[in-house]
Each structure stands twice: as C-alpha cells, then as structure tokens.
Design an enzyme around this catalytic site. Structure first.
Site, PDB file in Angstrom:
ATOM      1  N   HIS A 180      47.993  34.251  56.981  1.00 40.95           N
ATOM      2  CA  HIS A 180      47.700  33.145  56.060  1.00 40.95           C
ATOM      3  C   HIS A 180      46.491  32.341  56.548  1.00 40.95           C
ATOM      4  CE1 HIS A 180      48.835  28.955  54.406  1.00 40.95           C
ATOM      5  NE2 HIS A 180      48.229  29.647  53.467  1.00 40.95           N
TER       6      HIS A 180
HETATM    7 CA    CA Z   1      45.043  36.098  54.304  1.00 46.39          CA
END
Ligand code: CA
Ligand code: TV1
Ligand code: ZN
Length: 379
Positions: A180
């Site tokens: 992320h």
């Molecule tokens: Ca990513």
C-alpha cells in the site's frame, strides 16, 4: 490525447545517477540498490538511451527535503552513522530505525540521490521539456514526515508532487507496488488536488497494514483516495482488467493535469517478498495504458526484490514509454549477462507460483465498491 496515435513519440527523459546503486542496506536486507545498475545496463544494452534525453541527476538539497520532512528528522538523518548510532539510542527508537530501515554508510547521501532524481524529473515535466520522465531509483512511498518506514527514508514521491502542485491543478498518483502506498496517501489525504490510487496485497496484517477499500480520504479529500485490496496469486488477466476498469473512470472524472505512476516490481510473480503472479508484460500493460491518455507522466520505481526481474521489468517499461519495440532475447553484449540465465529472455515466465485467491466474485464485488466511490467525483 496527444501521443497514443502510433507514430508519435513522446519526449522521454531518463534520470539516473550511477552513485545511487552502490549503497547497501545490509547483506541480508532484501532491498538491493544494485538492481538499479542492472536496470541501467539493460536500458543501455538495448540502446534505449538513444531514444531518450539522459540526465545524470543531482542530490536533493536539505531545503528540498524540508519541503515535506520535519527539521529534526532530517537533522537526525544527516548526523547518524553506523559508528555513532549507539550514542543515539533514544533517537533510533523515536525515528523507527530498525531491521527494515537500518542505519547504513552514506544513508543520507542515498536519500539525496534518489529524491534529487525525482525532483529533476518533475522539473522536466513542469518546464514541458519532457512529456514523460523516468526515475527508477525513486518511488519510496512509505516514508513519513517524521520517520522512515518500510525501506523508505525520505518520500521522493511526495516531494515531486509538491513540486508539480506549484503549476498543476490536479495530480493523479497511481501505485502498482505490491504494498500500500501509505506515505503518499497520508500526505494528501485531506486535499482534492491530489488523487491517490493504490493496488496492493491487503489482509489487515500484511505490511503496512493499511489500504482497505473503505479508506477514501477525509474532509475536502473525501473520495480522492482509492484503494484496491487484493489477495495472493492475482494473475495477468484479472489484474490488467481491474486496473483498466478503475483507471479509465478515474482519469475521465478527475481529469488530472499530471500523472505519477509508482511501478514497484514486487507485484511481479516470483518476487522474493511477493505473492502475486504477474508477468512483465502485464505489469507493463498498466504503464502503457496510463501513457495512452497523453497526460504528462512521471514514472518511478519502488519495491522489487528479485533484481534480475526488477531490471527486466523496468527496462521493458522504459521501452514501452519510449515507444520502442524490443527483441525478447537479451543483447549479446551485456555486463552481468549471467544474472539472466538460463533463459536470457526479457520475458521469463513468472506467472504460476501462487494459487489465485481472488475469486471472480471477490473481484466483481470489489469493482462495484470502487466504482461506487467514483460516483462522488463529479466536480
Ligand atoms: Ca501499491
Ligand atoms: C533485514 C534483513 C530486513 C532481512 C526485512 C519483509 C528485512 C524484511 C529482512 C521485510 C525481510 C518487510 C514488516 C514487521 C514491520 C515489518 C520500497 C514489525 C524477508 C517500497 C517494505 C516491507 C516494502 C516492510 C517496501 C516489511 C516497498 N517485509 N527480511 N520487511 N513489522 N516490514 O513486515 O513497498 O516495496 O523479509
Ligand atoms: Zn513494495
């Protein structure tokens, strides 16, 4: 749409300083800056440098780092060395120094090099000298204002975006690293001028733990963050299909004036830290698709822990961006050619290590959720 009409070649600049590849996080550490040197050898071996403007990048200045990072954190990065680090025990804790982000020789110079390259690249976009600018040494998306995180010490992406915001009204950030893009999302969570979209493995535990689809931004920034949580083993077809079906409406609705794509290579199959099944062509297809919109574009590296595949990917993506077709047989004369045995191919099969845990039902459901978020974007 100025440069997806076959013949037209965008002006592409390639930003690199060979010094950045010589730093070592530590022998057992998975992050190997050496992969940047392998990438550069492939790019030159394929003569891609003849199709681009090459720039040897400078170091970011202290003042530039301070545009995002706090003064006491930057001062700490400047002072700390492997030799004196025992005297800084309190600071090491305070600044999250440890296994992931160790103190190594020349750490501050390393930060200045990779950030300087992203800033140089963003400057070429601002001046209009480049339509597309590339810095494979950048893309360190986890670094926070006050501390390093996940192999990232300073956030070159945030700094490049802050630079672009001086002249661009809306900036789209797309992150296809396995992890992320939390540092970039956090930095722009409250604004509607930067939209962040990250595709990543998510189960609530996997590093950095954030990035569920319900993280969408706050205040003015609400609906200007988008997260695409994925399970192990996603394959070429489902990833590319999902990528296009999300990015097409994002670009249509947000109408970015510049796009930054973080091209982390740990989303490839067979990555040392990875769990997806992507091949180099599918990863590159996502870059090609973004390029086809003809918006000024900054392409950055990021993760990627199997150097022979990282370098093949970024060389291939360089060719996609420069609009050059490459022979999949690697050039005969290539330093470190033995790293690419036994196949010596630009496109080894990386696609069948994990079972695909993303069912059709999961992906269809996710797509509906994501498109629902985009309905609020009509500005
Ligand atoms: Ca990513
Ligand atoms: C030293 C030596 C450090 C061996 C780190 C894998 C190592 C990892 C190592 C490792 C490793 C992570 C966590 C656990 C946080 C920790 C560049 C307390 C075999 C953009 C960063 C991943 C990804 C961090 C960076 C992660 C990027 N995974 N061996 N460390 N907890 N950290 O899980 O997004 O690619 O693994
Ligand atoms: Zn990663």
């Amino acid at each position: 749409n100025s440069f997806n009409d076959g013949g037209y070649r965008p002006n592409v600049s390639y930003h690199y300083n060979p010094n950045v590849s010589a730093y070592h996080y530590g022998v057992r550490h998975p992050m190997k800056p050496f992969r940047l040197m392998l990438t550069d050898h492939l790019v030159i071996g394929y003569k891609l440098h003849e199709q681009m403007d090459l720039y040897e990048t400078r170091r970011a200045t202290e003042e530039e780092l301070l545009n995002f990072h706090s003064a006491d954190y930057i001062e700490f990065l400047q002072r700390i060395t492997p030799e004196n680090s025992t005297k800084f025990a309190d600071d090491l804790k305070k600044f999250n120094i440890g296994d992931d982000c160790p103190v190594f020789d020349g750490m501050y110079d390393y930060c200045q090099y990779y950030a300087g390259a992203s800033l140089d690249a963003s400057r070429k976009l601002i001046s209009g000298m480049s339509d597309i600018a590339i810095n494979w040494s950048g893309g360190l998306h986890h670094a926070k204002k006050y501390e390093p995180s996940g192999f990232c010490y300073v956030n070159d992406i945030v700094m490049a975006i802050l630079n672009l915001l001086r002249v661009h009204s809306r900036i789209l950030y797309i992150d296809i690293d396995l992890h992320h893009g939390d540092g970039v999302q956090e930095a722009f969570y409250l604004t509607d001028r930067v939209m962040t979209v990250s595709f990543h493995k998510y189960n609530g535990e996997f590093f950095p733990g954030t990035g569920n689809y319900d993280e969408v931004g706050v205040g003015k920034g609400k609906h200007f963050a988008l997260n695409v949580p994925l399970q192990d083993g996603i394959d070429d077809e489902s990833y590319v299909r999902l990528f296009k079906s999300v990015i097409e409406p994002v670009i249509a609705k947000f109408r970015p004036t510049a796009i930054i794509q973080q091209c982390g290579a740990d989303s490839l199959g067979c990555d040392r830290l990875g769990c997806f099944n992507l091949n180099i062509k599918a990863h590159g297809e996502c870059v090609k698709y973004v390029k086809s919109f003809g918006v000024p574009m900054l392409c950055l590296g990021g993760g990627g822990y199997t150097p022979r595949n990282v370098s093949r990917l970024w060389c291939y993506e360089t060719s996609v961006l420069a609009n050059v077709e490459l022979n999949s047989k690697l050039p005969d004369s290539l330093p470190f050619r033995s790293w690419f045995q036994p196949d010596y191919s630009l496109h080894p099969n990386l696609g069948d290590r994990f079972e695909n845990k993303n069912t059709k039902k999961y992906l269809d459901n996710l797509r509906v959720q994501l498109l629902e978020n985009l309905r609020y974007l009509n500005q």
